[in-house]
Design an enzyme around this catalytic site. Structure first.
Site, PDB file in Angstrom:
ATOM      1  N   HIS A  72       1.136   4.701  -2.540  1.00 61.80           N
ATOM      2  CA  HIS A  72       1.032   6.119  -3.560  1.00 61.80           C
ATOM      3  C   HIS A  72       2.477   6.481  -4.009  1.00 61.80           C
ATOM      4  O   HIS A  72       3.273   7.002  -3.005  1.00 61.80           O
ATOM      5  CB  HIS A  72       0.520   6.943  -3.216  1.00 61.80           C
ATOM      6  CG  HIS A  72      -1.269   6.100  -2.158  1.00 61.80           C
ATOM      7  ND1 HIS A  72      -2.126   6.493  -3.229  1.00 61.80           N
ATOM      8  CD2 HIS A  72      -1.183   5.698  -1.451  1.00 61.80           C
ATOM      9  CE1 HIS A  72      -3.730   5.507  -2.074  1.00 61.80           C
ATOM     10  NE2 HIS A  72      -3.055   5.531  -1.429  1.00 61.80           N
ATOM     11  N   HIS A 127       0.512  -0.831   0.190  1.00 63.14           N
ATOM     12  CA  HIS A 127       0.084   0.105   0.079  1.00 63.14           C
ATOM     13  C   HIS A 127       1.214   1.268  -0.124  1.00 63.14           C
ATOM     14  O   HIS A 127       1.108   1.675   1.259  1.00 63.14           O
ATOM     15  CB  HIS A 127      -0.894  -0.006   1.543  1.00 63.14           C
ATOM     16  CG  HIS A 127      -1.800   0.859   1.506  1.00 63.14           C
ATOM     17  ND1 HIS A 127      -2.758   1.102   2.168  1.00 63.14           N
ATOM     18  CD2 HIS A 127      -2.133   2.305   0.916  1.00 63.14           C
ATOM     19  CE1 HIS A 127      -3.863   2.068   2.108  1.00 63.14           C
ATOM     20  NE2 HIS A 127      -3.588   2.632   0.851  1.00 63.14           N
ATOM     21  N   ASP A 134       1.636   3.834   2.468  1.00 65.17           N
ATOM     22  CA  ASP A 134       0.853   4.662   2.629  1.00 65.17           C
ATOM     23  C   ASP A 134       1.486   5.609   1.823  1.00 65.17           C
ATOM     24  O   ASP A 134       1.412   5.928   0.672  1.00 65.17           O
ATOM     25  CB  ASP A 134       0.013   5.638   3.348  1.00 65.17           C
ATOM     26  CG  ASP A 134      -1.915   5.128   3.025  1.00 65.17           C
ATOM     27  OD1 ASP A 134      -2.024   4.895   1.413  1.00 65.17           O
ATOM     28  OD2 ASP A 134      -2.141   5.886   3.649  1.00 65.17           O
ATOM     29  N   ASP A 135       1.804   6.787   2.140  1.00 66.30           N
ATOM     30  CA  ASP A 135       2.188   8.386   1.445  1.00 66.30           C
ATOM     31  C   ASP A 135       3.366   8.851   2.333  1.00 66.30           C
ATOM     32  O   ASP A 135       3.351   9.588   3.358  1.00 66.30           O
ATOM     33  CB  ASP A 135       1.229   9.421   1.622  1.00 66.30           C
ATOM     34  CG  ASP A 135      -0.069   8.575   0.440  1.00 66.30           C
ATOM     35  OD1 ASP A 135       0.593   8.909  -0.339  1.00 66.30           O
ATOM     36  OD2 ASP A 135      -1.052   8.892   1.625  1.00 66.30           O
ATOM     37  N   GLU A 147     -11.049   2.982   6.499  1.00 67.86           N
ATOM     38  CA  GLU A 147      -9.985   4.334   6.824  1.00 67.86           C
ATOM     39  C   GLU A 147     -10.556   5.075   7.180  1.00 67.86           C
ATOM     40  O   GLU A 147     -10.983   5.346   8.378  1.00 67.86           O
ATOM     41  CB  GLU A 147      -9.346   4.767   5.767  1.00 67.86           C
ATOM     42  CG  GLU A 147      -8.835   5.647   5.587  1.00 67.86           C
ATOM     43  CD  GLU A 147      -7.975   6.098   4.500  1.00 67.86           C
ATOM     44  OE1 GLU A 147      -8.016   6.288   3.183  1.00 67.86           O
ATOM     45  OE2 GLU A 147      -6.478   7.367   4.979  1.00 67.86           O
ATOM     46  N   HIS A 170      -9.426   1.015  -1.039  1.00 66.09           N
ATOM     47  CA  HIS A 170      -9.503   1.369  -0.332  1.00 66.09           C
ATOM     48  C   HIS A 170     -10.640   1.409   0.331  1.00 66.09           C
ATOM     49  O   HIS A 170     -12.374   1.921  -0.227  1.00 66.09           O
ATOM     50  CB  HIS A 170      -9.216   3.395  -0.417  1.00 66.09           C
ATOM     51  CG  HIS A 170      -8.072   3.499  -0.444  1.00 66.09           C
ATOM     52  ND1 HIS A 170      -6.945   2.866  -1.128  1.00 66.09           N
ATOM     53  CD2 HIS A 170      -7.212   4.636   0.499  1.00 66.09           C
ATOM     54  CE1 HIS A 170      -5.712   3.216  -1.403  1.00 66.09           C
ATOM     55  NE2 HIS A 170      -5.260   4.082  -0.223  1.00 66.09           N
TER      56      HIS A 170
HETATM   57  N1  HPA Z   1      -6.497   7.182   1.704  1.00 61.59           N
HETATM   58  C1  HPA Z   1      -7.377   8.243   0.430  1.00 61.59           C
HETATM   59  N2  HPA Z   1      -6.661   8.514  -0.081  1.00 61.59           N
HETATM   60  C2  HPA Z   1      -5.255   7.902  -0.997  1.00 61.59           C
HETATM   61  C3  HPA Z   1      -4.336   7.889   0.588  1.00 61.59           C
HETATM   62  C4  HPA Z   1      -5.522   7.775   1.826  1.00 61.59           C
HETATM   63  O1  HPA Z   1      -4.891   6.669   2.661  1.00 61.59           O
HETATM   64  N3  HPA Z   1      -3.131   8.646   0.229  1.00 61.59           N
HETATM   65  C5  HPA Z   1      -3.302   8.622  -1.182  1.00 61.59           C
HETATM   66  N4  HPA Z   1      -4.397   9.035  -2.373  1.00 61.59           N
HETATM   67 ZN    ZN Z   2      -3.768   4.648   0.228  1.00 60.07          ZN
END
Ligand code: HPA
Ligand code: ZN
Length: 349
Positions: free
Chosen positions: A26, A24, A285-286, A207, A204
């Site tokens: 991006h 996971h 994630d990011d 969350e 996703h």
């Molecule tokens: N959630 C949803 N969209 C996203 C995320 C995330 O954590 N990171 C980049 N786009």
């Molecule tokens: Zn994500």
């Protein structure tokens, strides 16, 4: 292997060295402030931040939306095929340095095509870097194209059509961006078309959105993994189903804290998810925005939740089994893990 005994420091050293799989991530979320400003200058894009300090100071988020606003602003500096190549290769070099052996990475084509960047420039830049990463570094990968759910189902369908000429170099599709108000059910047609083309499907869900979105992703989009999914714990029946069917959840601990999905790492659901027998994996994630790459995510939860060697082994093994790789590669990763663990024990009697 009964487990690595000894100090937390020894376990942390092992975590840094163990073979890892990232499921996971991006690519646009790996854009570090330094690269962002360099590309802004190169492409003459006005980003509105004077320097790296000003940028980093803006990395305080109250929720997913507040993060996404900054994240999409950041993507504006990515313009040419070369930019996408550099972004991706820089991540893979970092990945290699932290013993990530396999990475399944997301990209958000709509965040680029809506600014007039050609789909082909994004795809070809990313693809060339993934190929070089495998050739030069031995880091294998899968490429997952995400749809921005808040742009709606018609835009997702149009993006899938645009991807038509490139489907042989895209391994799967996903669904990301602002979750609440954009349930998976909206995207059924595009996911059906993608699966009919032999692509993997993930989404996703859970969350910020409710457990019902996780069920929709499974029942209507027929996804093979749920990205995040931490809110599943609100529905014990759903937890039972996820555990029974071994549906992998790609959990991102530092992201969850930064976006206020959980109040603190100490209160993170990961330990309860492990205890419930769920197939959970740790991911970043990011990482440029959330204060850590994959190793830092592992180290942070190890500390905050006092995880044991066996917990770490379960998380690693779950990530190998959740990856879109064949059995022989899975077995090789497990063997590498055990070799690293035994080597480490021998080195530190
Ligand atoms: N959630 C949803 N969209 C996203 C995320 C995330 O954590 N990171 C980049 N786009
Ligand atoms: Zn994500």
């Amino acid at each position: 292997m009964t487990g690595l005994r000894g100090t937390p420091e020894r376990l942390d050293a092992f975590i840094s060295a163990m073979p890892k799989v990232e499921l996971h991530l991006h690519l646009e979320g790996t854009l570090e402030p330094e690269m962002l400003l360099r590309l802004a200058e190169r492409n003459r894009v006005e980003v509105g931040f004077a320097d790296v300090h000003a940028l980093r100071a803006a990395y305080r988020f109250s929720d997913l939306r507040s993060f996404l606003d900054l994240y999409y602003r950041g993507t504006e500096v990515l313009v040419t095929e070369q930019d996408f190549f550099e972004l991706t290769l820089t991540y893979l070099e970092r990945a290699d340095a932290m013993a990530i052996r396999h990475a399944e990475v997301f990209f958000d084509p709509q965040s680029h095509t809506r600014r007039g960047v050609p789909f082909g420039a994004v795809l070809e830049g990313v693809r060339a870097a993934l190929d070089e990463g495998e050739r030069r570094l031995g880091v294998t990968s899968r490429l997952i194209m995400c749809f921005l759910r808040d742009l709606g189902p018609e835009a997702a369908a149009a993006t899938f059509a645009e991807a038509g000429p490139y489907l042989d170099v895209i391994d799967g599709i996903g669904l990301d961006s602002a979750e609440v108000g954009y349930p998976p059910a909206l995207f059924q047609e595009t996911f059906e078309a993608a699966r009919a083309n032999g692509l993997h499907a993930v989404a996703h869900a859970g969350e910020e959105g409710p457990p019902a979105y996780i069920e929709q992703a499974l029942d209507l989009l027929k996804v093979e993994r749920i990205d995040h999914g931490v809110r599943c714990l609100e529905d014990p029946r759903l937890v039972g189903r996820l555990a029974r069917d071994r549906i992998p959840l790609t959990v991102c601990p530092l992201s969850n804290v930064r976006l206020g999905v959980v109040p603190s790492l100490e209160q993170h659901a990961l330990r309860r998810m492990l205890a419930a027998g769920l197939c959970v994996t740790v991911n970043s994630d990011d990482p440029a925005y959330f204060g850590g790459y994959l190793t830092e995510n592992f180290l942070a939860v190890r500390r905050a939740l006092d995880l044991s060697f066996n917990d770490i082994r379960t998380l690693a093994a779950d990530s190998y089994s959740a990856a879109f790789i064949d059995e022989s590669r899975r077995r090789r990763l497990l063997a590498e893990f055990d070799e690293a663990a035994s080597g480490y024990t021998l080195d530190h009697p």
